[in-house]
Write an enzyme that holds these catalytic residues in place. Sequence first.
Site, PDB file in Angstrom:
ATOM      1  N   ARG A   9       5.342 -12.998 -38.439  1.00  0.00           N
ATOM      2  CA  ARG A   9       4.011 -13.522 -38.166  1.00  0.00           C
ATOM      3  C   ARG A   9       3.464 -14.301 -39.367  1.00  0.00           C
ATOM      4  O   ARG A   9       2.360 -14.816 -39.312  1.00  0.00           O
ATOM      5  CB  ARG A   9       3.088 -12.337 -37.865  1.00  0.00           C
ATOM      6  CG  ARG A   9       2.041 -12.658 -36.868  1.00  0.00           C
ATOM      7  CD  ARG A   9       1.243 -11.425 -36.600  1.00  0.00           C
ATOM      8  NE  ARG A   9       1.894 -10.603 -35.612  1.00  0.00           N
ATOM      9  CZ  ARG A   9       1.223  -9.959 -34.663  1.00  0.00           C
ATOM     10  NH1 ARG A   9      -0.079 -10.061 -34.579  1.00  0.00           N
ATOM     11  NH2 ARG A   9       1.855  -9.200 -33.803  1.00  0.00           N
ATOM     12  N   ARG A  27      -7.784  -1.329 -26.115  1.00  0.00           N
ATOM     13  CA  ARG A  27      -7.226  -1.179 -27.462  1.00  0.00           C
ATOM     14  C   ARG A  27      -8.342  -1.276 -28.492  1.00  0.00           C
ATOM     15  O   ARG A  27      -9.262  -2.064 -28.331  1.00  0.00           O
ATOM     16  CB  ARG A  27      -6.230  -2.316 -27.691  1.00  0.00           C
ATOM     17  CG  ARG A  27      -4.801  -1.860 -27.774  1.00  0.00           C
ATOM     18  CD  ARG A  27      -3.860  -3.002 -27.703  1.00  0.00           C
ATOM     19  NE  ARG A  27      -3.943  -3.896 -28.862  1.00  0.00           N
ATOM     20  CZ  ARG A  27      -3.050  -4.842 -29.127  1.00  0.00           C
ATOM     21  NH1 ARG A  27      -2.022  -5.001 -28.326  1.00  0.00           N
ATOM     22  NH2 ARG A  27      -3.181  -5.621 -30.164  1.00  0.00           N
ATOM     23  N   LYS A  74       3.645 -11.754 -24.746  1.00  0.00           N
ATOM     24  CA  LYS A  74       4.872 -11.441 -25.513  1.00  0.00           C
ATOM     25  C   LYS A  74       5.392 -10.050 -25.166  1.00  0.00           C
ATOM     26  O   LYS A  74       6.572  -9.866 -24.967  1.00  0.00           O
ATOM     27  CB  LYS A  74       4.607 -11.482 -27.025  1.00  0.00           C
ATOM     28  CG  LYS A  74       4.288 -12.839 -27.581  1.00  0.00           C
ATOM     29  CD  LYS A  74       4.281 -12.809 -29.114  1.00  0.00           C
ATOM     30  CE  LYS A  74       3.244 -11.886 -29.716  1.00  0.00           C
ATOM     31  NZ  LYS A  74       1.859 -12.301 -29.520  1.00  0.00           N
ATOM     32  N   ARG A  84      -7.975  -6.691 -20.843  1.00  0.00           N
ATOM     33  CA  ARG A  84      -6.756  -5.903 -21.053  1.00  0.00           C
ATOM     34  C   ARG A  84      -7.081  -4.427 -21.282  1.00  0.00           C
ATOM     35  O   ARG A  84      -7.988  -4.097 -22.038  1.00  0.00           O
ATOM     36  CB  ARG A  84      -6.006  -6.481 -22.251  1.00  0.00           C
ATOM     37  CG  ARG A  84      -4.783  -5.708 -22.656  1.00  0.00           C
ATOM     38  CD  ARG A  84      -3.858  -6.562 -23.459  1.00  0.00           C
ATOM     39  NE  ARG A  84      -4.292  -6.741 -24.839  1.00  0.00           N
ATOM     40  CZ  ARG A  84      -3.576  -7.452 -25.717  1.00  0.00           C
ATOM     41  NH1 ARG A  84      -2.453  -8.017 -25.364  1.00  0.00           N
ATOM     42  NH2 ARG A  84      -4.012  -7.571 -26.950  1.00  0.00           N
ATOM     43  N   ARG A 131      -7.949 -12.297 -35.155  1.00  0.00           N
ATOM     44  CA  ARG A 131      -6.497 -12.380 -34.929  1.00  0.00           C
ATOM     45  C   ARG A 131      -6.079 -13.802 -34.539  1.00  0.00           C
ATOM     46  O   ARG A 131      -5.050 -14.310 -34.977  1.00  0.00           O
ATOM     47  CB  ARG A 131      -6.071 -11.376 -33.856  1.00  0.00           C
ATOM     48  CG  ARG A 131      -5.852  -9.976 -34.425  1.00  0.00           C
ATOM     49  CD  ARG A 131      -6.234  -8.892 -33.452  1.00  0.00           C
ATOM     50  NE  ARG A 131      -5.382  -8.829 -32.308  1.00  0.00           N
ATOM     51  CZ  ARG A 131      -5.760  -8.322 -31.121  1.00  0.00           C
ATOM     52  NH1 ARG A 131      -6.982  -7.856 -30.971  1.00  0.00           N
ATOM     53  NH2 ARG A 131      -4.916  -8.268 -30.126  1.00  0.00           N
TER      54      ARG A 131
HETATM   55  P1  ADP Z   1      -1.574  -8.892 -31.033  1.00  0.00           P
HETATM   56  O1  ADP Z   1      -0.449  -9.855 -30.888  1.00  0.00           O
HETATM   57  O2  ADP Z   1      -2.460  -8.852 -29.825  1.00  0.00           O
HETATM   58  O3  ADP Z   1      -2.313  -9.045 -32.339  1.00  0.00           O
HETATM   59  P2  ADP Z   1       0.195  -6.648 -31.680  1.00  0.00           P
HETATM   60  O4  ADP Z   1       0.292  -5.385 -30.933  1.00  0.00           O
HETATM   61  O5  ADP Z   1       1.398  -7.512 -31.765  1.00  0.00           O
HETATM   62  O6  ADP Z   1      -1.017  -7.416 -30.996  1.00  0.00           O
HETATM   63  O7  ADP Z   1      -0.318  -6.370 -33.181  1.00  0.00           O
HETATM   64  C1  ADP Z   1      -1.456  -5.608 -33.419  1.00  0.00           C
HETATM   65  C2  ADP Z   1      -1.765  -5.607 -34.912  1.00  0.00           C
HETATM   66  O8  ADP Z   1      -0.674  -5.019 -35.629  1.00  0.00           O
HETATM   67  C3  ADP Z   1      -1.979  -6.962 -35.564  1.00  0.00           C
HETATM   68  O9  ADP Z   1      -3.285  -7.464 -35.384  1.00  0.00           O
HETATM   69  C4  ADP Z   1      -1.673  -6.619 -37.029  1.00  0.00           C
HETATM   70  O10 ADP Z   1      -2.746  -5.931 -37.636  1.00  0.00           O
HETATM   71  C5  ADP Z   1      -0.522  -5.631 -36.907  1.00  0.00           C
HETATM   72  N1  ADP Z   1       0.774  -6.335 -36.927  1.00  0.00           N
HETATM   73  C6  ADP Z   1       1.697  -6.370 -35.939  1.00  0.00           C
HETATM   74  N2  ADP Z   1       2.744  -7.116 -36.296  1.00  0.00           N
HETATM   75  C7  ADP Z   1       2.497  -7.580 -37.536  1.00  0.00           C
HETATM   76  C8  ADP Z   1       3.180  -8.426 -38.452  1.00  0.00           C
HETATM   77  N3  ADP Z   1       4.371  -8.946 -38.148  1.00  0.00           N
HETATM   78  N4  ADP Z   1       2.604  -8.689 -39.647  1.00  0.00           N
HETATM   79  C9  ADP Z   1       1.417  -8.168 -39.982  1.00  0.00           C
HETATM   80  N5  ADP Z   1       0.698  -7.372 -39.173  1.00  0.00           N
HETATM   81  C10 ADP Z   1       1.219  -7.073 -37.955  1.00  0.00           C
END
Ligand code: ADP
Length: 224
Positions: free
Chosen positions: A94, A163, A18, A131, A174
């Site tokens: 999400r 990360r 993404k 990653r 996740r």
């Molecule tokens: P990934 O898709 O690999 O989980 P992201 O960088 O998109 O990585 O998100 C990292 C973390 O940030 C998530 O695991 C969550 O804790 C938080 N996060 C990001 N976007 C949201 C969201 N829309 N709602 C709730 N938590 C979020």
Amino acid sequence: MSTRGPRLVLLGKQGAGKGTQATRLADHYKVAHLSTGDLFRDAANFGHELGLEAKSFMDRGELVPDETVVGLVAEHLGIDDRAARGFVLDGFPRTRRQAEELRRILDGRPLDLAIDLDVPTEIVLRRIAGRRVFAQCGALYHVENPPKENWTCDACGGRVVQRDDDTEEAVMRRLELYEVETLPVIQFYRRAATLAHVDGSEETDDVFKQLVETVEAQFDPTKP
Ligand code: ADP
């Protein structure tokens, strides 16, 4: 005639690509790229309260509470009238509640498309395990595609690391939350007839081509 950029949501499992594809789409259509994960990581790096609060959820692989995320997205979509001019949302919505809140924030300006970037779980697990990122500029690498010099970022020379939430435990959590919380979001957009699927397991350039073709088939820039 005034035109605008597309209003897009990119959905997909962790590691589906993404971030990479949202950056390219936003560049291509000259619209804002909003990644809630990046916004939280930036806020945490700067020591902002919001970021530190979010980090405690992120490091465990849990979702940040809906109110916090929705507030952040509403604020960023309000900048420079992005909600009207177009955007690519990456990592939001999400949960079903976030999808409903997004509709409210957009206030009568419908999304053009929500695209589900589809990648089998065994492939995303391999991608995430390897990653590596550079937190300050967001550059992404992989153990099979390292930076040119000794794990320092090609773009800005900083140290490239894993990360904090790319540990096996947090990744499994996740992916579990993706099934429980985010699959209903796909259902939500399917019902609203704004959903498209793109196979995200191909080469990056091929996926991007598919994404642009999918957007072009649906998006009408003359519609407000
Ligand atoms: P990934 O898709 O690999 O989980 P992201 O960088 O998109 O990585 O998100 C990292 C973390 O940030 C998530 O695991 C969550 O804790 C938080 N996060 C990001 N976007 C949201 C969201 N829309 N709602 C709730 N938590 C979020």
